[in-house]
Enzyme design. Structure first.
Site, short mmCIF file in Angstrom:
data_model
loop_
_atom_site.label_atom_id
_atom_site.label_comp_id
_atom_site.label_asym_id
_atom_site.label_seq_id
_atom_site.Cartn_x
_atom_site.Cartn_y
_atom_site.Cartn_z
N SER A 68 0.80 -1.24 0.00
CA SER A 68 0.00 0.00 0.00
C SER A 68 0.83 1.28 0.00
O SER A 68 0.28 2.36 -0.20
CB SER A 68 -0.94 0.03 1.20
OG SER A 68 -2.08 -0.74 0.92
N LYS A 71 0.44 3.43 -2.93
CA LYS A 71 -0.71 4.32 -3.10
C LYS A 71 -0.30 5.79 -3.05
O LYS A 71 -0.96 6.64 -3.63
CB LYS A 71 -1.77 4.03 -2.03
CG LYS A 71 -2.41 2.64 -2.18
CD LYS A 71 -3.26 2.28 -0.96
CE LYS A 71 -3.90 0.90 -1.08
NZ LYS A 71 -4.52 0.46 0.18
N TYR A 193 -3.81 -2.07 -10.10
CA TYR A 193 -3.63 -1.76 -8.68
C TYR A 193 -2.73 -2.81 -8.00
O TYR A 193 -1.82 -2.49 -7.23
CB TYR A 193 -5.02 -1.70 -8.00
CG TYR A 193 -4.98 -1.83 -6.51
CD1 TYR A 193 -4.69 -0.73 -5.71
CD2 TYR A 193 -5.18 -3.07 -5.88
CE1 TYR A 193 -4.61 -0.85 -4.33
CE2 TYR A 193 -5.11 -3.19 -4.51
CZ TYR A 193 -4.83 -2.08 -3.74
OH TYR A 193 -4.74 -2.21 -2.38
N TYR A 245 -4.33 4.11 8.01
CA TYR A 245 -5.72 3.67 8.13
C TYR A 245 -6.27 4.03 9.51
O TYR A 245 -6.06 5.13 9.98
CB TYR A 245 -5.84 2.16 7.86
CG TYR A 245 -5.07 1.72 6.67
CD1 TYR A 245 -5.43 2.15 5.40
CD2 TYR A 245 -3.95 0.92 6.79
CE1 TYR A 245 -4.71 1.77 4.27
CE2 TYR A 245 -3.22 0.52 5.67
CZ TYR A 245 -3.61 0.95 4.43
OH TYR A 245 -2.91 0.58 3.35
N VAL A 263 1.18 -3.78 3.76
CA VAL A 263 1.14 -5.09 4.42
C VAL A 263 2.39 -5.94 4.14
O VAL A 263 2.53 -7.02 4.70
CB VAL A 263 -0.14 -5.91 4.08
CG1 VAL A 263 -1.38 -5.27 4.67
CG2 VAL A 263 -0.28 -6.16 2.59
N1 GLN Z 1 -2.35 -5.28 -1.98
C1 GLN Z 1 -2.89 -5.19 -0.66
C2 GLN Z 1 -4.41 -5.23 -0.70
O1 GLN Z 1 -4.97 -4.75 -1.64
C3 GLN Z 1 -2.40 -3.92 -0.04
C4 GLN Z 1 -2.93 -3.68 1.33
C5 GLN Z 1 -2.01 -2.90 2.22
O2 GLN Z 1 -0.79 -2.88 2.04
N2 GLN Z 1 -2.56 -2.32 3.25
O3 GLN Z 1 -5.05 -5.71 0.20
#
Ligand code: GLN
Length: 309
Positions: A68, A71, A193, A245, A263
């Site tokens: 993530s 992003k 994504y 988050y 993650v």
């Molecule tokens: N690729 C992971 C997902 O879409 C990324 C989530 C994350 O890093 N928080 O769930």
């Protein structure tokens, strides 16, 4: 206030030495089969300062899946394409939900709460899928430029592994499409994504890539304006409020820096006008943030007095 990287080296060494205390307190991400196999007992940290210096400790040169954290960079690119339009489609407030929750999509009539929860990042990926001929290459090229490293790449095996279990993201994309908030095919958007998330970088590369966010969008070495002036300030504000988050408030309290987690166990943090920090340790807490990484940033921010507050 300027800080030379070398001044931080002893503190980073001490933080890396203490990191094993946290091993065993979290769990490696289980939702992406290939990432579940990563050795959990690893820790790396890198700091890139505005004078061009780098300080590292531990496994700072081991590539990991940024997940993530991508992003932040896909958002920067999408804003190039469509600044005003993007904000009609995605909000800028914390969601109070897990990053992959679907409930807010329904509640907000298809407008995700922010670009860092998965539904918001899917809308961002839709913008890039619509505008860029090869969105994955566009993002990887951007990361290489920011990080000054041609080694940065997409780990296609990780992407493939995640796509085999990405049912929740497919569901989110289908729901967004139903609300008219995706322009491309939802399957193509989830694929783009997922490949963005599978970007593989080291702590050193990630700290360098985030450094323009500490420098009003300018490359620290050449002074080149890599992001339009003012964008770093806005992206940093979103990282501070939404980057971890539903742990964003706790992180702001304990660390006090704009940051983004993934993650894969990475967290990148920005100290405006001073430095960027990347830390990595695969074991995650219940909210999906690196346990040792969070603790390391808390100690670094405290001992080096880095909080923006
Ligand atoms: N690729 C992971 C997902 O879409 C990324 C989530 C994350 O890093 N928080 O769930």
């Amino acid at each position: 206030m300027t800080t030379a990287a070398a001044e931080l080296a002893p503190l980073l060494a001490s933080i890396a030495e203490d990191a094993p205390v946290y091993f065993g307190q979290g769990k490696v991400n289980g939702s992406i089969p290939l990432l579940a196999k990563v050795d959990p007992k690893q820790f790396g940290i890198a700091v890139a300062t505005l004078d061009g210096g780098i300080a590292t400790a531990g496994a700072a040169n081991v590539p990991f899946s940024i997940q993530s954290i991508s992003k932040v960079f896909s958002l920067c690119l999408a804003l190039d394409y469509m600044e005003g339009d993007l904000w009609t489609r995605v909000g800028r407030n914390p969601s109070g939900q897990r990053f992959n929750s679907l409930t807010r999509i329904e509640q907000e009539q298809g407008r995700p709460m922010n670009p860092f929860v998965n539904p918001g990042a899917l809308v961002v990926a839709d913008c890039l899928t619509e505008r860029a001929a090869t969105p994955v290459h566009t993002l990887i090229g951007f990361l290489r430029k920011l990080a000054h490293s041609q080694r940065v790449n997409c780990d296609y095996e990780v992407a493939k592994s995640e796509l085999s279990t990405a049912f929740r993201n497919y569901a989110a994309a289908a729901l967004l499409k139903d609300y008219g908030n995706l322009r491309c095919d939802p399957r193509a958007v989830v694929s783009a994504y997922t490949h963005f998330c599978a970007a593989s970088m080291t702590c050193v590369e990630l700290a360098k890539a985030a450094l323009p966010l500490a420098n009003d969008g300018r490359d620290a070495k050449s002074g080149a304006q890599l992001l339009p002036a003012g964008r770093a300030r806005r992206v940093n504000s979103l990282m501070l409020t939404c980057g971890l988050y539903d742990a964003a408030g706790d992180f702001a309290y304990r660390v006090g820096l704009p940051a983004k987690s993934g993650v894969g166990g990475g967290i990148v943090a920005v100290v405006p006008n001073r430095m960027a920090i990347a830390v990595w340790s695969p074991e995650l807490d219940a909210l999906g943030n690196s346990v040792a990484g969070f603790a390391a940033l808390e100690r670094l921010a405290r001992d080096a007095d880095l909080s923006v507050f």
